[in-house]
Scaffold this active site. Sequence first.
Site, PDB file in Angstrom:
ATOM      1  N   LYS A 268      -5.154  -6.002  34.718  1.00 35.40           N
ATOM      2  CA  LYS A 268      -4.976  -6.201  36.166  1.00 35.40           C
ATOM      3  C   LYS A 268      -5.403  -7.618  36.545  1.00 35.40           C
ATOM      4  CE  LYS A 268      -6.772  -4.498  40.648  1.00 35.40           C
ATOM      5  NZ  LYS A 268      -7.617  -3.487  41.346  1.00 35.40           N
ATOM      6  N   ASP A 273      -8.638  -9.336  46.222  1.00 38.18           N
ATOM      7  CA  ASP A 273      -8.300  -8.047  46.822  1.00 38.18           C
ATOM      8  C   ASP A 273      -9.032  -7.859  48.142  1.00 38.18           C
ATOM      9  OD1 ASP A 273      -7.580  -5.494  47.425  1.00 38.18           O
ATOM     10  OD2 ASP A 273      -8.747  -4.531  45.826  1.00 38.18           O
ATOM     11  N   LYS A 280     -10.713  -4.027  53.539  1.00 33.51           N
ATOM     12  CA  LYS A 280     -12.066  -3.704  53.073  1.00 33.51           C
ATOM     13  C   LYS A 280     -13.088  -4.196  54.091  1.00 33.51           C
ATOM     14  CE  LYS A 280     -11.278  -4.025  48.065  1.00 33.51           C
ATOM     15  NZ  LYS A 280     -11.595  -2.621  47.762  1.00 33.51           N
ATOM     16  N   ASP A 291     -11.415  -9.290  40.857  1.00 34.94           N
ATOM     17  CA  ASP A 291     -10.483  -8.182  40.635  1.00 34.94           C
ATOM     18  C   ASP A 291      -9.418  -8.520  39.584  1.00 34.94           C
ATOM     19  OD1 ASP A 291      -9.992  -5.533  41.189  1.00 34.94           O
ATOM     20  OD2 ASP A 291      -8.742  -5.907  42.948  1.00 34.94           O
ATOM     21  N   ASP A 351      -5.152  -0.500  49.813  1.00 39.56           N
ATOM     22  CA  ASP A 351      -6.252  -0.960  48.973  1.00 39.56           C
ATOM     23  C   ASP A 351      -6.196  -0.339  47.571  1.00 39.56           C
ATOM     24  OD1 ASP A 351      -8.484  -2.368  48.293  1.00 39.56           O
ATOM     25  OD2 ASP A 351      -9.903  -1.081  49.369  1.00 39.56           O
ATOM     26  N   GLU A 353      -4.166  -0.860  45.269  1.00 39.30           N
ATOM     27  CA  GLU A 353      -3.057  -1.742  44.891  1.00 39.30           C
ATOM     28  C   GLU A 353      -2.971  -1.985  43.395  1.00 39.30           C
ATOM     29  OE1 GLU A 353      -5.984  -2.806  45.613  1.00 39.30           O
ATOM     30  OE2 GLU A 353      -6.286  -4.195  43.956  1.00 39.30           O
ATOM     31  N   ARG A 355      -3.105   0.020  40.837  1.00 37.67           N
ATOM     32  CA  ARG A 355      -2.191   0.932  40.155  1.00 37.67           C
ATOM     33  C   ARG A 355      -0.733   0.571  40.427  1.00 37.67           C
ATOM     34  NH1 ARG A 355      -5.132   5.772  43.182  1.00 37.67           N
ATOM     35  NH2 ARG A 355      -6.756   4.199  43.100  1.00 37.67           N
TER      36      ARG A 355
HETATM   37  N1  BES Z   1     -10.431  -3.486  43.173  1.00 35.97           N
HETATM   38  C1  BES Z   1     -10.744  -2.260  43.800  1.00 35.97           C
HETATM   39  C2  BES Z   1     -11.725  -1.424  43.006  1.00 35.97           C
HETATM   40  C3  BES Z   1     -13.168  -1.883  43.029  1.00 35.97           C
HETATM   41  C4  BES Z   1     -14.008  -1.462  44.032  1.00 35.97           C
HETATM   42  C5  BES Z   1     -13.664  -2.666  42.022  1.00 35.97           C
HETATM   43  C6  BES Z   1     -15.332  -1.853  44.031  1.00 35.97           C
HETATM   44  C7  BES Z   1     -14.985  -3.050  42.024  1.00 35.97           C
HETATM   45  C8  BES Z   1     -15.825  -2.643  43.033  1.00 35.97           C
HETATM   46  C9  BES Z   1      -9.480  -1.417  43.990  1.00 35.97           C
HETATM   47  O1  BES Z   1      -8.336  -2.140  44.223  1.00 35.97           O
HETATM   48  C10 BES Z   1      -9.724  -0.560  45.168  1.00 35.97           C
HETATM   49  O2  BES Z   1      -9.839  -1.062  46.241  1.00 35.97           O
HETATM   50  N2  BES Z   1      -9.792   0.746  44.959  1.00 35.97           N
HETATM   51  C11 BES Z   1     -10.036   1.674  46.015  1.00 35.97           C
HETATM   52  C12 BES Z   1      -9.114   2.858  45.826  1.00 35.97           C
HETATM   53  C13 BES Z   1      -9.113   3.813  46.987  1.00 35.97           C
HETATM   54  C14 BES Z   1      -8.463   3.168  48.196  1.00 35.97           C
HETATM   55  C15 BES Z   1      -8.367   5.055  46.583  1.00 35.97           C
HETATM   56  C16 BES Z   1     -11.494   2.104  45.931  1.00 35.97           C
HETATM   57  O3  BES Z   1     -11.997   2.313  44.815  1.00 35.97           O
HETATM   58  O4  BES Z   1     -12.126   2.192  46.966  1.00 35.97           O
HETATM   59 ZN    ZN Z   2      -8.258  -4.033  43.540  1.00 34.22          ZN
HETATM   60 MN    MN Z   3      -8.066  -2.552  46.288  1.00 33.40          MN
END
Ligand code: BES
Ligand code: ZN
Ligand code: MN
Length: 503
Positions: A268, A273, A280, A291, A351, A353, A355
Amino acid sequence: MIKLSAKDPVRFTGDMLVYFLAETGKKSVPCREKAVCMAVKTAWKSGDFSGKSGQSYWFYPSSAKQFSASRVLVVGLGKNKDSEADCCEQLRLAAGTAVAVAAKLNVKTLMAVLPEKNQIAPSAIASSITEGLLLGNYVFDKYKTLQKNQDCTNEFPSEFFLHDGGLTHLQVRRGMNYGRRAALAACKARDMANEPGNSWTPAKFAEYGRELADKYALKCKVLNRQAMVKLGMGGILGVNQGSALPPKLVILHYLGNKKWPTLMLVGKGLTFDSGGISLKPATGMEDMKYDMCGGAAVFGAMQVIGSERPKGINVVALVPATENLSGAAAIKPGDIITHYGGTTSEVINTDAEGRLILADALAYGIDRYKPDAVVDLATLTGAVIVGLGHHRTGLMATDDKLASRLMQAGELAGEPLWRLPLGPEYSKQIESKVADIRNIGGKGGGTITAACYLQEFVGDTPWAHLDIAGTAWDFTEKSYVPKGPSGIAVRTLVNLVRNWKIS
Ligand code: BES
Ligand code: ZN
Ligand code: MN
């Protein structure tokens, strides 16, 4: 920066000479060098040094006749360990401790004398010590404009020498080279991650991919927006909609022999992000420049693979790269996208994104390169931190053999993994009323439902997914892992490829 030296350690004229001693529990700590034995005895009696892990002790030689180095440092290894992985980790930690002490003392040149043979091979001893030294020696100060020494406590050594300590010289040389290549690649991955989002952009991923290809004789292909539109990569394009910077899909290919099996890596490469329209919170958002650590890990691994050119395996690496921002054209909650290959997806949360961009890369890569196994790496979910903290990477896989290969590779690298399940009950959580799937799974099992999304795009190809959101930065505090990005998974992937034929 690190060299093997045949010079008698006693006559090493640099700033610091380092010995590693095990904790025996007995009255004294054994060492090859008599003068060190004597010095340590005094420290042992006072209770200051018994060879425990994390302990260290230095002294100034009484005369240049005794030692030519300015200082002699003794570092504790802890008790002898049973498994190879534990032995390696013990050595890395001790080498990291040595560098930390050296940095405090402004040591520039350091010679490390390898400890005596324990259960593991001399090459493994040499590679572990080398890794600990070089990984522990990492600093990212390119944006500090202060003159060195003015207000900088991090004056790290610049020259390392290894002494074989009586171990087979040729094996030690081989081990040192293995350790150096892996550690420097991990440091490069840390560099990419440390670069801010306004410097490490999707275009930078492409530029650096081409650079790696030139330097290490790999094939490089970069798909730009136009190509993505033609191929129908609705995931990467959808995520990219809110960004002013064009997306890139960077492909590096090590093709040793067409008859060998092909391993496909996907990382990735989200260079920032923000969450997009599903924005966020502001606090901590700056960390989302990290990210792209999955992409960085994959590039790091390809650097080593390109320079070692392993036999018996081909490796193709794909890094989908874009920002996730909330510009006027940004993708919105409720929008439906079509991935490469035709699967439609309802974007409930912009968010989620990672996947979306990985799905296109996985589907396209499998279609195009017909790999025998696929490993993807991503800072994919906050949920993996809830489950495993910052100590283990989450592993999900459709293939037990591949999963166990990865578990072993990670263990040996000091980058442990923990496997989580997949299954139809979890996949059910991403069913959509209006499209084939939706991009979030609702309450519970967030790390697994994210993996289930990816699973939709890998078909029958043996596949493993590494969620490195907890380990890519703020990784378990270790002497050789500084705060910030850890370079996680570079050495795991390198082990996976190096040991592919054996395991
Ligand atoms: N890049 C983030 C995941 C992440 C969160 C990495 C905190 C490191 C620390 C990912 O893109 C994300 O935002 N995931 C969301 C998914 C949710 C919206 C289902 C998450 O984990 O909150
Ligand atoms: Zn992300
Ligand atoms: Mn995200």
